[in-house]
Design a protein around this motif. Structure first.
Motif, mmCIF file in Angstrom:
data_model
loop_
_atom_site.group_PDB
_atom_site.id
_atom_site.type_symbol
_atom_site.label_atom_id
_atom_site.label_comp_id
_atom_site.label_asym_id
_atom_site.label_seq_id
_atom_site.Cartn_x
_atom_site.Cartn_y
_atom_site.Cartn_z
ATOM 1 N N GLY A 60 0.810 -1.214 0.000
ATOM 2 C CA GLY A 60 0.000 0.000 0.000
ATOM 3 C C GLY A 60 0.840 1.258 0.000
ATOM 4 N N ALA A 61 1.929 1.245 0.771
ATOM 5 C CA ALA A 61 2.812 2.416 0.810
ATOM 6 C C ALA A 61 3.461 2.655 -0.550
ATOM 7 C CB ALA A 61 3.891 2.213 1.881
ATOM 8 N N ALA A 62 3.909 1.579 -1.210
ATOM 9 C CA ALA A 62 4.518 1.723 -2.535
ATOM 10 C C ALA A 62 3.498 2.248 -3.545
ATOM 11 C CB ALA A 62 5.088 0.385 -3.003
ATOM 12 N N ALA A 63 2.285 1.719 -3.506
ATOM 13 C CA ALA A 63 1.247 2.154 -4.446
ATOM 14 C C ALA A 63 0.899 3.621 -4.238
ATOM 15 C CB ALA A 63 0.001 1.284 -4.290
ATOM 16 N N ASP A 64 0.818 4.049 -2.985
ATOM 17 C CA ASP A 64 0.486 5.446 -2.696
ATOM 18 C C ASP A 64 1.526 6.403 -3.259
ATOM 19 O OD1 ASP A 64 -1.005 7.565 -1.048
ATOM 20 O OD2 ASP A 64 1.028 7.733 -0.242
ATOM 21 N N ARG A 65 2.804 6.081 -3.079
ATOM 22 C CA ARG A 65 3.863 6.963 -3.591
ATOM 23 C C ARG A 65 3.978 6.880 -5.118
ATOM 24 N NH1 ARG A 65 4.194 11.044 -1.280
ATOM 25 N NH2 ARG A 65 2.083 10.364 -0.844
ATOM 26 N N ARG A 67 1.458 6.606 -7.089
ATOM 27 C CA ARG A 67 0.414 7.509 -7.580
ATOM 28 C C ARG A 67 0.859 8.965 -7.492
ATOM 29 N NH1 ARG A 67 -0.784 2.872 -7.731
ATOM 30 N NH2 ARG A 67 0.623 3.200 -9.488
ATOM 31 N N SER A 68 1.656 9.302 -6.476
ATOM 32 C CA SER A 68 2.125 10.682 -6.351
ATOM 33 C C SER A 68 3.097 11.034 -7.480
ATOM 34 C CB SER A 68 2.784 10.907 -4.986
ATOM 35 O OG SER A 68 4.023 10.233 -4.881
ATOM 36 N N ILE A 69 3.913 10.066 -7.923
ATOM 37 C CA ILE A 69 4.816 10.311 -9.053
ATOM 38 C C ILE A 69 4.014 10.447 -10.348
ATOM 39 C CG2 ILE A 69 6.700 9.345 -10.426
ATOM 40 C CD1 ILE A 69 7.764 8.061 -7.853
ATOM 41 N N GLU A 70 2.967 9.649 -10.475
ATOM 42 C CA GLU A 70 2.096 9.791 -11.642
ATOM 43 C C GLU A 70 1.470 11.184 -11.688
ATOM 44 O OE1 GLU A 70 -0.704 6.619 -11.345
ATOM 45 O OE2 GLU A 70 0.802 5.051 -11.628
ATOM 46 N N ALA A 71 1.085 11.709 -10.518
ATOM 47 C CA ALA A 71 0.515 13.059 -10.460
ATOM 48 C C ALA A 71 1.554 14.103 -10.854
ATOM 49 C CB ALA A 71 -0.020 13.343 -9.057
ATOM 50 N N LEU A 72 2.813 13.873 -10.476
ATOM 51 C CA LEU A 72 3.892 14.780 -10.887
ATOM 52 C C LEU A 72 4.045 14.770 -12.398
ATOM 53 C CD1 LEU A 72 6.369 16.588 -10.265
ATOM 54 C CD2 LEU A 72 7.707 14.487 -10.010
ATOM 55 N N ASP A 73 4.007 13.584 -13.006
ATOM 56 C CA ASP A 73 4.083 13.480 -14.466
ATOM 57 C C ASP A 73 2.983 14.298 -15.135
ATOM 58 O OD1 ASP A 73 6.279 11.767 -14.492
ATOM 59 O OD2 ASP A 73 5.050 9.955 -14.488
ATOM 60 N N VAL A 74 1.785 14.191 -14.609
ATOM 61 C CA VAL A 74 0.648 14.929 -15.161
ATOM 62 C C VAL A 74 0.902 16.430 -15.074
ATOM 63 C CG1 VAL A 74 -1.792 15.514 -14.799
ATOM 64 C CG2 VAL A 74 -1.052 13.126 -14.722
ATOM 65 N N GLU A 222 11.704 13.761 -3.075
ATOM 66 C CA GLU A 222 10.949 14.290 -1.945
ATOM 67 C C GLU A 222 9.604 13.584 -1.796
ATOM 68 O OE1 GLU A 222 10.600 18.456 -2.554
ATOM 69 O OE2 GLU A 222 12.722 18.871 -2.167
ATOM 70 N N LEU A 223 9.041 13.154 -2.908
ATOM 71 C CA LEU A 223 7.772 12.433 -2.846
ATOM 72 C C LEU A 223 7.921 11.074 -2.170
ATOM 73 C CD1 LEU A 223 6.431 13.166 -6.452
ATOM 74 C CD2 LEU A 223 5.865 14.372 -4.332
ATOM 75 N N LEU A 224 9.160 10.564 -2.117
ATOM 76 C CA LEU A 224 9.406 9.257 -1.511
ATOM 77 C C LEU A 224 9.729 9.351 -0.023
ATOM 78 C CD1 LEU A 224 11.617 7.629 -4.298
ATOM 79 C CD2 LEU A 224 9.129 7.781 -4.144
ATOM 80 N N GLU A 225 9.846 10.564 0.500
ATOM 81 C CA GLU A 225 10.216 10.737 1.905
ATOM 82 C C GLU A 225 9.296 9.983 2.871
ATOM 83 O OE1 GLU A 225 12.738 12.557 3.851
ATOM 84 O OE2 GLU A 225 13.670 11.956 1.985
ATOM 85 N N PRO A 226 7.965 9.950 2.637
ATOM 86 C CA PRO A 226 7.109 9.203 3.579
ATOM 87 C C PRO A 226 7.457 7.727 3.701
ATOM 88 C CG PRO A 226 5.768 10.664 2.228
ATOM 89 C CD PRO A 226 7.155 10.690 1.650
#
Length: 326
Positions: A60-65, A67-74, A222-226
């Motif tokens: 779940g943690a990997a999937a959440d982050r 998705r955040s990289i996908e949002a950065l791509d967008v 930075e998106l991977l910090e969590p």
């Protein structure tokens, strides 16, 4: 001679006890046998449940982050497409007279300056012509955006991302691998890991110029910090090559350049990680939670995987501590 239910000679151990007491000990021992067996089975089930929950948490943690990289791509693609239709860029592309063209170049430079200062994640924002030469370039460094003077603009025709962008149809995004920034043919010092987003421009079937954003890889990290609290984060390409990894304190550009997951794990683990999402325990006692980074990048031809890595002993220990807290 009196023996307990477990076959122990009670006369030797307790010679002064009465027969009644010895019988009582035997019956108690007999009653405890199934209790101990059930207790051991229950403990094993609890440990398995904790392990499964911890593995699901990693996935779940990997999937959440991811998705955040996908949002950065967008976000980056949307910025490029916004600039693609900006009046200043259209004017520069249409203007052929030298005096008016320089005015149009300065106008686009001003747009880039405002844009770069607002974003702060873009190391470079460039307009490159069909010969591969920089026409407008704005760099962001030390907290401010500044234009690169015309005599310092470079010929980038030999760079792979320029060649790849110019081969594509207008509007067909290209995103580069993660690598170190190069200036005047040399790796920049200090080394700066970059990801380049390239938007080809043109009216015909082939691109005649490019918009290029150099994204600071640190912004992605930075998106991977969590993930620091969950384990070690690694970024892989679709061949299982390490792109980046956290060093235990913070996410940083990988020092494992040229290494692959296959150097550490058997082929079956590599195949699973680069083609699926979920979690697994490898034969060497390492737990992985992993997710592909999809979204728009799939259309661009980029295939990355984000994984969280934890030794199995730490995984189970953390799960047990969490269970005690609950």
């Amino acid at each position: 001679m009196h023996q307990s239910a477990l076959g122990v000679n009670l006369d030797k151990i307790f010679p002064k006890l009465s027969i009644r007491t010895k019988l009582l000990i035997s019956f108690v021992g007999l009653a405890l046998v199934p209790t101990l067996l059930v207790g051991g089975w229950a403990a094993s089930r609890v440990a398995a449940d904790l392990r499964a929950r911890a593995l699901a948490g990693l996935a779940g943690a990997a999937a959440d982050r991811a998705r955040s990289i996908e949002a950065l791509d967008v976000s980056v693609e949307d910025d490029l497409r916004y600039l693609m239709v900006h009046a200043a860029l259209r004017q520069l592309r249409q203007e052929s007279r030298r005096t008016e063209r320089e005015a149009a170049r300065k106008a686009l430079e001003s747009v880039f300056l405002s844009f770069s200062q607002g974003r702060r994640a873009y190391y470079q924002l460039r307009y490159i012509d069909g010969t591969g030469r920089e026409v407008v370039r704005v760099d962001y460094r030390d907290g401010r955006a500044f234009p690169v003077s015309e005599h310092e603009l470079q010929d980038k025709s030999d760079r792979y991302y320029v060649r790849e962008g110019l081969r594509r149809e207008p509007g067909e995004m290209y995103v580069s691998p993660m690598d170190l920034n190069v200036e005047h043919g040399q790796i920049e010092v200090p080394p700066r890991p970059m990801i380049r987003y390239v938007l080809p421009l043109g009216e015909g079937p082939r691109a005649d110029s490019l918009l290029v954003v150099n994204l600071f890889a640190e912004h992605l990290f930075e998106l991977l910090e969590p993930l620091r609290s969950a384990g070690r984060a690694i970024l892989l390409d679709d061949a299982g090559t390490y792109l980046a990894a956290s060093d235990g304190l913070h996410a940083s550009f990988s020092v494992l350049s040229g290494r692959t997951l296959g150097d550490d794990e058997p082929p079956a683990v590599v195949r699973r990680l680069v083609s699926d999402a979920g979690s697994l325990l490898s034969s060497n006692g390492t737990a992985y939670g992993f997710s592909p980074i999809g979204g728009r990048a799939e259309a661009w031809g980029r295939h990355w995987v984000l994984a969280v890595v934890v030794p199995e002993t730490e995984l189970v220990g953390a799960a047990r501590r969490a269970a005690w807290v609950i």
